[in-house]
Design an enzyme around this catalytic site. Structure first.
Site, PDB file in Angstrom:
ATOM      1  N   ASN A   8       0.828  -1.223   0.000  1.00  6.87           N
ATOM      2  CA  ASN A   8       0.000   0.000   0.000  1.00  6.87           C
ATOM      3  C   ASN A   8       0.858   1.268   0.000  1.00  6.87           C
ATOM      4  O   ASN A   8       0.329   2.364   0.145  1.00  6.87           O
ATOM      5  CB  ASN A   8      -0.976   0.011   1.180  1.00  6.87           C
ATOM      6  CG  ASN A   8      -0.267   0.175   2.518  1.00  6.87           C
ATOM      7  OD1 ASN A   8       0.962   0.129   2.585  1.00  6.87           O
ATOM      8  ND2 ASN A   8      -1.035   0.354   3.573  1.00  6.87           N
ATOM      9  N   LEU A  30       5.656  -9.877   4.192  1.00  4.94           N
ATOM     10  CA  LEU A  30       6.588  -8.906   4.782  1.00  4.94           C
ATOM     11  C   LEU A  30       5.897  -7.616   5.210  1.00  4.94           C
ATOM     12  O   LEU A  30       6.471  -6.827   5.960  1.00  4.94           O
ATOM     13  CB  LEU A  30       7.687  -8.535   3.771  1.00  4.94           C
ATOM     14  CG  LEU A  30       8.525  -9.643   3.152  1.00  4.94           C
ATOM     15  CD1 LEU A  30       9.584  -9.047   2.227  1.00  4.94           C
ATOM     16  CD2 LEU A  30       9.224 -10.473   4.210  1.00  4.94           C
ATOM     17  N   ALA A  31       4.685  -7.364   4.695  1.00  5.64           N
ATOM     18  CA  ALA A  31       4.013  -6.100   5.035  1.00  5.64           C
ATOM     19  C   ALA A  31       3.757  -6.066   6.534  1.00  5.64           C
ATOM     20  O   ALA A  31       3.384  -7.071   7.132  1.00  5.64           O
ATOM     21  CB  ALA A  31       2.693  -5.995   4.277  1.00  5.64           C
ATOM     22  N   TYR A  76       5.982  -4.793  19.695  1.00  7.33           N
ATOM     23  CA  TYR A  76       6.373  -5.229  18.347  1.00  7.33           C
ATOM     24  C   TYR A  76       6.791  -6.700  18.395  1.00  7.33           C
ATOM     25  O   TYR A  76       6.288  -7.540  17.642  1.00  7.33           O
ATOM     26  CB  TYR A  76       7.506  -4.344  17.827  1.00  7.33           C
ATOM     27  CG  TYR A  76       8.137  -4.823  16.542  1.00  7.33           C
ATOM     28  CD1 TYR A  76       7.556  -4.560  15.314  1.00  7.33           C
ATOM     29  CD2 TYR A  76       9.344  -5.545  16.567  1.00  7.33           C
ATOM     30  CE1 TYR A  76       8.148  -4.996  14.138  1.00  7.33           C
ATOM     31  CE2 TYR A  76       9.937  -5.982  15.389  1.00  7.33           C
ATOM     32  CZ  TYR A  76       9.339  -5.699  14.177  1.00  7.33           C
ATOM     33  OH  TYR A  76       9.919  -6.141  13.011  1.00  7.33           O
ATOM     34  N   LYS A 120       4.980 -10.097  16.807  1.00  5.17           N
ATOM     35  CA  LYS A 120       5.659 -11.027  15.899  1.00  5.17           C
ATOM     36  C   LYS A 120       5.561 -12.452  16.458  1.00  5.17           C
ATOM     37  O   LYS A 120       5.324 -13.402  15.723  1.00  5.17           O
ATOM     38  CB  LYS A 120       7.132 -10.628  15.719  1.00  5.17           C
ATOM     39  CG  LYS A 120       7.335  -9.371  14.898  1.00  5.17           C
ATOM     40  CD  LYS A 120       7.071  -9.618  13.415  1.00  5.17           C
ATOM     41  CE  LYS A 120       7.337  -8.398  12.554  1.00  5.17           C
ATOM     42  NZ  LYS A 120       6.879  -8.556  11.169  1.00  5.17           N
ATOM     43  N   VAL A 148      20.651   1.413  12.684  1.00  2.42           N
ATOM     44  CA  VAL A 148      21.784   2.298  12.942  1.00  2.42           C
ATOM     45  C   VAL A 148      22.650   2.466  11.686  1.00  2.42           C
ATOM     46  O   VAL A 148      23.169   3.555  11.414  1.00  2.42           O
ATOM     47  CB  VAL A 148      22.596   1.762  14.149  1.00  2.42           C
ATOM     48  CG1 VAL A 148      23.149   0.376  13.900  1.00  2.42           C
ATOM     49  CG2 VAL A 148      23.724   2.678  14.518  1.00  2.42           C
ATOM     50  N   VAL A 199      26.914   8.036  18.890  1.00  2.67           N
ATOM     51  CA  VAL A 199      26.984   6.668  19.423  1.00  2.67           C
ATOM     52  C   VAL A 199      26.491   6.715  20.873  1.00  2.67           C
ATOM     53  O   VAL A 199      26.978   7.518  21.667  1.00  2.67           O
ATOM     54  CB  VAL A 199      28.442   6.143  19.384  1.00  2.67           C
ATOM     55  CG1 VAL A 199      28.546   4.776  20.051  1.00  2.67           C
ATOM     56  CG2 VAL A 199      28.945   6.079  17.956  1.00  2.67           C
TER      57      VAL A 199
HETATM   58  N1  LIG Z   1      14.464  -4.205   8.679  1.00  6.06           N
HETATM   59  C1  LIG Z   1      14.759  -5.023   9.690  1.00  6.06           C
HETATM   60  O1  LIG Z   1      15.863  -4.954  10.288  1.00  6.06           O
HETATM   61  C2  LIG Z   1      13.774  -6.098  10.114  1.00  6.06           C
HETATM   62  C3  LIG Z   1      14.136  -6.967  11.157  1.00  6.06           C
HETATM   63  C4  LIG Z   1      13.233  -7.948  11.550  1.00  6.06           C
HETATM   64  C5  LIG Z   1      12.011  -8.065  10.918  1.00  6.06           C
HETATM   65  N2  LIG Z   1      11.656  -7.205   9.932  1.00  6.06           N
HETATM   66  C6  LIG Z   1      10.339  -7.360   9.292  1.00  6.06           C
HETATM   67  O2  LIG Z   1      10.510  -7.482   7.896  1.00  6.06           O
HETATM   68  C7  LIG Z   1       9.357  -6.928   7.225  1.00  6.06           C
HETATM   69  C8  LIG Z   1       9.817  -5.928   6.160  1.00  6.06           C
HETATM   70  O3  LIG Z   1      10.504  -4.870   6.822  1.00  6.06           O
HETATM   71  P1  LIG Z   1      11.311  -3.719   6.050  1.00  6.06           P
HETATM   72  O4  LIG Z   1      12.488  -3.396   6.888  1.00  6.06           O
HETATM   73  O5  LIG Z   1      11.487  -4.077   4.633  1.00  6.06           O
HETATM   74  O6  LIG Z   1      10.304  -2.492   6.202  1.00  6.06           O
HETATM   75  P2  LIG Z   1       9.620  -1.556   5.108  1.00  6.06           P
HETATM   76  O7  LIG Z   1       8.821  -0.541   5.855  1.00  6.06           O
HETATM   77  O8  LIG Z   1      10.616  -1.064   4.132  1.00  6.06           O
HETATM   78  O9  LIG Z   1       8.644  -2.584   4.377  1.00  6.06           O
HETATM   79  C9  LIG Z   1       7.338  -2.862   4.785  1.00  6.06           C
HETATM   80  C10 LIG Z   1       6.458  -2.735   3.557  1.00  6.06           C
HETATM   81  O10 LIG Z   1       5.118  -3.098   3.907  1.00  6.06           O
HETATM   82  C11 LIG Z   1       4.227  -2.157   3.309  1.00  6.06           C
HETATM   83  N3  LIG Z   1       2.997  -2.140   4.097  1.00  6.06           N
HETATM   84  C12 LIG Z   1       2.832  -1.716   5.377  1.00  6.06           C
HETATM   85  N4  LIG Z   1       1.541  -1.851   5.734  1.00  6.06           N
HETATM   86  C13 LIG Z   1       0.880  -2.390   4.672  1.00  6.06           C
HETATM   87  C14 LIG Z   1      -0.467  -2.756   4.432  1.00  6.06           C
HETATM   88  N5  LIG Z   1      -1.417  -2.592   5.364  1.00  6.06           N
HETATM   89  N6  LIG Z   1      -0.787  -3.281   3.233  1.00  6.06           N
HETATM   90  C15 LIG Z   1       0.154  -3.440   2.262  1.00  6.06           C
HETATM   91  N7  LIG Z   1       1.448  -3.096   2.438  1.00  6.06           N
HETATM   92  C16 LIG Z   1       1.812  -2.583   3.626  1.00  6.06           C
HETATM   93  C17 LIG Z   1       4.985  -0.840   3.346  1.00  6.06           C
HETATM   94  O11 LIG Z   1       4.506   0.115   2.430  1.00  6.06           O
HETATM   95  C18 LIG Z   1       6.413  -1.294   3.043  1.00  6.06           C
HETATM   96  O12 LIG Z   1       6.656  -1.293   1.654  1.00  6.06           O
HETATM   97  C19 LIG Z   1       8.485  -6.309   8.313  1.00  6.06           C
HETATM   98  O13 LIG Z   1       7.447  -7.196   8.618  1.00  6.06           O
HETATM   99  C20 LIG Z   1       9.439  -6.166   9.497  1.00  6.06           C
HETATM  100  O14 LIG Z   1       8.755  -6.223  10.727  1.00  6.06           O
HETATM  101  C21 LIG Z   1      12.517  -6.216   9.506  1.00  6.06           C
END
Ligand SMILES: NC(=O)c1ccc[n+]([C@@H]2O[C@H](COP(=O)([O-])OP(=O)(O)OC[C@H]3O[C@@H](n4cnc5c(N)ncnc54)[C@H](O)[C@@H]3O)[C@@H](O)[C@H]2O)c1
Length: 348
Positions: free
Chosen positions: A45, A91-92, A159, A163, A203, A219
């Site tokens: 979205n 992943l969303a 959070y 999860k 970070v 830091v």
């Molecule tokens: N980045 C990290 O270090 C990390 C670590 C552990 C877990 N995660 C998990 O990995 C996943 C991806 O994270 P990311 O870092 O790429 O974040 P990000 O914010 O770049 O990606 C999340 C995506 O989901 C989309 N989104 C959010 N709500 C939505 C909805 N209701 N409908 C459709 N799309 C939606 C956003 O527009 C975005 O493109 C997440 O679930 C996050 O919790 C990330």
């Protein structure tokens, strides 16, 4: 860091529905899947993701983008019926740990309710597998130095709790229906397309942004706190393997490097790339900050044939190179356009 594990057989030409495709991890995952001959529908979205993250896939016949909210059940089910994916990679979600604390209802709907909707739709449409983006946050602040999947799960905030709830829900579906579920507990993911403007970003994206602008980084504490930093390219490969290996056992797997690096190490690597950079500012340590976190990735190696390829040094050089290229392209004026640029602007 090349893998010595035997590589399990993977499915060819799988149909994969990828939620969060326009995000940081999603866009890298979409590219890896398409590059490996899979057919991908990316749903997002664009709340935190950007269409520009998917530029490399523009016009590719194995990729289609749908702008939609995963919580729109009617729309989601329609996409599922039409596309009939073998696998959903989900992943969303709400990624900001701080926002999850401040807005628990949003955390619940995006990080738990959406997971349930996806699992129900997967079961109803005969989808074989769901891969879920979980997090090392499910462990909380453990005394153990090396965290493995059987370590206690005691999330310290909403959070991580959401999860963990989603993992349990999905594994409940896997035990109740013919559905395979792989929950990937990512450790600290870094790489290009991670938004440094978001104050809750990792970070590394914040450091990278400041080093490239010649500004000092901040830091917290003495900088000796450690993290298991894993490159987004490795995480995308883990997602691909989890989605496509033929044989899988449902469960949760750490996606990590098995090596912890201190914040001071990260600063040093950046300083070697930017030798003119100012010294970091050290500030008081943050209350409640986890001091050390390092994952054991043995299960992922055994079950998915996944081991990280990208060293921290290579990952950071790669990140800086991609950023420099993006800055260069943004400032580049093509010869054709140059004649139309006002003289004063061209001289700047
Ligand atoms: N980045 C990290 O270090 C990390 C670590 C552990 C877990 N995660 C998990 O990995 C996943 C991806 O994270 P990311 O870092 O790429 O974040 P990000 O914010 O770049 O990606 C999340 C995506 O989901 C989309 N989104 C959010 N709500 C939505 C909805 N209701 N409908 C459709 N799309 C939606 C956003 O527009 C975005 O493109 C997440 O679930 C996050 O919790 C990330």
């Amino acid at each position: 860091m090349k893998s010595n594990s035997p590589q399990p057989e993977t499915r060819n030409g799988a149909r994969i529905l990828l939620t969060g495709a326009a995000g940081f991890i999603g866009s890298h995952t979409a590219e890896q899947l398409v590059m490996n001959g899979h057919q991908v529908i990316g749903l997002d979205n664009l709340s935190t993701g950007h269409l520009s993250n998917l530029n490399n896939l523009r016009g590719n016949q194995n990729f289609e983008f749908i702008e939609a909210n995963v919580l729109d059940e009617y729309r989601f089910n329609r996409v599922m019926k039409q596309f009939q994916p073998h696998t959903i990679i989900h992943l969303a979600g709400l990624v900001s740990v701080v926002q999850a604390q401040q807005e628990p209802a949003i955390n619940f709907s995006l990080n738990v309710q959406a997971t349930d909707l996806i699992a129900r739709s997967a079961v109803a449409n005969g989808t074989r597998r769901v891969v879920f983006s979980s997090s090392a946050a499910v462990y909380g602040d453990l005394e153990e130095y090396m965290i493995h999947e059987d370590s206690p799960t005691r999330p310290i905030g909403l959070y991580g709790a959401a999860k963990l709830a989603s993992e349990n829900l999905l594994l409940g579906y896997a035990r109740s229906y013919p559905l395979e579920v792989v929950c990937l507990r990512y450790f600290n993911v870094y790489g290009d397309r991670q938004d440094p403007k978001n104050p809750y970003s990792g970070v590394i994206s914040i450091f990278s942004d400041r080093f490239s602008a010649g500004k000092p980084v901040k830091v917290f504490g003495d900088g000796e706190q450690t993290r298991d930093f894993v490159s987004v390219r490795d995480v995308a490969r883990a997602n691909r393997l989890a989605a496509t290996v033929n044989e899988i056992q449902s469960g949760s797997r750490n996606i990590c490097t098995g090596q912890s690096r201190s914040i001071n190490d990260v600063v040093q690597i950046f300083q070697s790339i930017y030798p003119e950079a100012p010294n970091p500012d050290y500030a008081e340590s943050r209350a409640g900050e986890i001091l050390h976190s390092c994952g054991n990735g043995g299960y992922a190696a055994m079950m998915l044939g996944f081991e990280p390829y990208v060293s921290m040094e290579d990952g950071l050089s790669d990140l800086v190179a991609v950023q420099n290229l993006a800055n260069y392209s943004a400032n580049f004026v093509s010869p054709a356009r140059r004649s139309t640029v006002p003289k004063e602007a061209a001289a700047q």
